[in-house]
Write a protein that holds these residues in place. Structure first.
Motif, PDB file in Angstrom:
ATOM      1  N   ARG A   3      67.648  -0.669   6.614  1.00 16.79           N
ATOM      2  CA  ARG A   3      67.562   0.678   6.049  1.00 16.79           C
ATOM      3  C   ARG A   3      68.101   0.748   4.631  1.00 16.79           C
ATOM      4  NH1 ARG A   3      70.791   3.629  10.732  1.00 16.79           N
ATOM      5  NH2 ARG A   3      72.091   1.813  10.236  1.00 16.79           N
ATOM      6  N   SER A  20      61.944   0.163   1.334  1.00 17.26           N
ATOM      7  CA  SER A  20      61.696   1.595   1.513  1.00 17.26           C
ATOM      8  C   SER A  20      62.774   2.271   2.344  1.00 17.26           C
ATOM      9  CB  SER A  20      60.346   1.803   2.209  1.00 17.26           C
ATOM     10  OG  SER A  20      60.406   1.306   3.538  1.00 17.26           O
ATOM     11  N   ASN A  48      62.882   1.930   5.524  1.00 19.12           N
ATOM     12  CA  ASN A  48      62.264   2.163   6.821  1.00 19.12           C
ATOM     13  C   ASN A  48      62.510   0.978   7.740  1.00 19.12           C
ATOM     14  OD1 ASN A  48      59.597   2.193   8.681  1.00 19.12           O
ATOM     15  ND2 ASN A  48      60.103   4.254   8.010  1.00 19.12           N
ATOM     16  N   ASN A  79      58.090  -2.552   6.065  1.00 20.94           N
ATOM     17  CA  ASN A  79      59.288  -2.813   5.260  1.00 20.94           C
ATOM     18  C   ASN A  79      59.932  -4.141   5.631  1.00 20.94           C
ATOM     19  OD1 ASN A  79      61.154  -2.074   3.204  1.00 20.94           O
ATOM     20  ND2 ASN A  79      62.620  -1.454   4.774  1.00 20.94           N
ATOM     21  N   SER A 138      60.338   7.272  16.141  1.00 16.93           N
ATOM     22  CA  SER A 138      60.541   8.036  14.919  1.00 16.93           C
ATOM     23  C   SER A 138      61.966   8.567  14.783  1.00 16.93           C
ATOM     24  CB  SER A 138      59.563   9.217  14.882  1.00 16.93           C
ATOM     25  OG  SER A 138      59.655   9.905  13.660  1.00 16.93           O
ATOM     26  N   ARG A 152      67.205   8.144  12.947  1.00 12.01           N
ATOM     27  CA  ARG A 152      66.509   7.752  11.719  1.00 12.01           C
ATOM     28  C   ARG A 152      65.651   6.540  12.029  1.00 12.01           C
ATOM     29  NH1 ARG A 152      69.402   5.391   6.226  1.00 12.01           N
ATOM     30  NH2 ARG A 152      67.473   4.876   5.115  1.00 12.01           N
ATOM     31  N   GLY A 170      61.248   4.905  12.426  1.00 13.75           N
ATOM     32  CA  GLY A 170      60.065   4.457  11.711  1.00 13.75           C
ATOM     33  C   GLY A 170      58.970   5.504  11.621  1.00 13.75           C
ATOM     34  N   LYS A 171      57.816   5.064  11.137  1.00 14.23           N
ATOM     35  CA  LYS A 171      56.721   5.987  10.841  1.00 14.23           C
ATOM     36  C   LYS A 171      55.625   6.006  11.908  1.00 14.23           C
ATOM     37  CE  LYS A 171      57.530   5.965   5.891  1.00 14.23           C
ATOM     38  NZ  LYS A 171      57.042   5.582   4.544  1.00 14.23           N
ATOM     39  N   LYS A 188      55.080  11.911   8.684  1.00 13.41           N
ATOM     40  CA  LYS A 188      56.048  10.843   8.444  1.00 13.41           C
ATOM     41  C   LYS A 188      55.796  10.126   7.114  1.00 13.41           C
ATOM     42  CE  LYS A 188      58.863   9.536  10.784  1.00 13.41           C
ATOM     43  NZ  LYS A 188      60.313   9.888  10.850  1.00 13.41           N
ATOM     44  N   HIS A 189      54.603  10.282   6.559  1.00  9.69           N
ATOM     45  CA  HIS A 189      54.260   9.609   5.300  1.00  9.69           C
ATOM     46  C   HIS A 189      54.350  10.549   4.096  1.00  9.69           C
ATOM     47  CE1 HIS A 189      52.681   6.386   7.877  1.00  9.69           C
ATOM     48  NE2 HIS A 189      52.738   5.625   6.803  1.00  9.69           N
ATOM     49  N   ASP A 198      58.043   0.340  -1.587  1.00  7.70           N
ATOM     50  CA  ASP A 198      57.276   1.130  -0.633  1.00  7.70           C
ATOM     51  C   ASP A 198      56.920   2.484  -1.237  1.00  7.70           C
ATOM     52  OD1 ASP A 198      56.177   1.660   1.990  1.00  7.70           O
ATOM     53  OD2 ASP A 198      57.809   3.091   2.199  1.00  7.70           O
TER      54      ASP A 198
END
Length: 196
Positions: A31, A35, A37, A42, A91, A99, A101-102, A174-175, A196
């Motif tokens: 993290r 990015s 992520n 990442n 997510s 915290r 991912g996407k 998420k993006h 990223d």
């Protein structure tokens, strides 16, 4: 049984494979790199293709496992609820202070378990988009958008199409930072360095 499937799937989704692999291989907090992520993209950019591919497969496995669990504990409704549970877990993982991912890799695993044809179409959309634009994030979003469209073409039923719509909305949400960087012209492009 539906509630049990959702809770277990959420916990499965919360397993942060990207974070764990980065700690194991390099002793770093993923993290704090790239990015920020925990997802496969990442990890790939930060640690290389082999760890990145491993995280991709493991995160996809979470999606497959959740759908299989839901299918065993109930019917179509339960498997889709379990799918939502695993996506929320990935997510907003309880093990990483929410915290995560996407959802692209985990979402791909879910769709693979639900409809292999749909995931193949999404993969084709991703490859074409990334090949033309060199934006992984744009490819991921368009691939997610293709999911409900393909499900509708395949006449999979209202519940599945609704799930596909939610998946696409979730992925776009998420993006949001990536969308802003694409508009600003600062988004990472494949072959253009590490960002990223």
């Amino acid at each position: 049984m539906s509630l049990l499937a959702v809770v277990i799937s959420y916990l499965i989704g919360s397993i942060p494979f990207g974070f764990l692999l980065a700690r194991l291989l390099k002793g770093i907090d993923i993290r704090e790199h790239g990015s920020g992520n925990i997802g496969a993209t990442n990890v790939w950019r930060t640690l290389g293709p082999v760890p990145g591919l491993a995280v991709l497969l493991l995160d996809m496995g979470k999606g497959v496992a959740a759908v299989m669990l839901g299918r065993q504990l109930g019917g179509a409704e339960t498997e889709l609820l379990a799918a939502l549970g695993v996506l929320c877990g990935h997510s907003w993982p309880v093990f990483l202070s929410f915290r995560g991912g996407k959802i692209i890799a985990t979402g791909a695993g879910v769709v693979l378990a639900v409809s292999p044809v749909t995931v193949l179409v999404a993969l084709a959309v991703w490859l074409i988009t990334v090949g033309i634009s060199r934006y992984v994030s744009l490819g991921s979003m368009l691939a997610a958008i293709s999911v409900p469209v393909t499900m509708a073409v395949l006449k999979m039923g209202g519940a599945y199409i609704l799930f596909g719509v939610l998946l696409a909305i979730f992925a776009i949400y998420k993006h949001r930072p990536n969308i802003k960087r694409i508009m600003d012209g600062t988004e990472f492009k494949v072959g253009k360095g590490r960002r990223d």
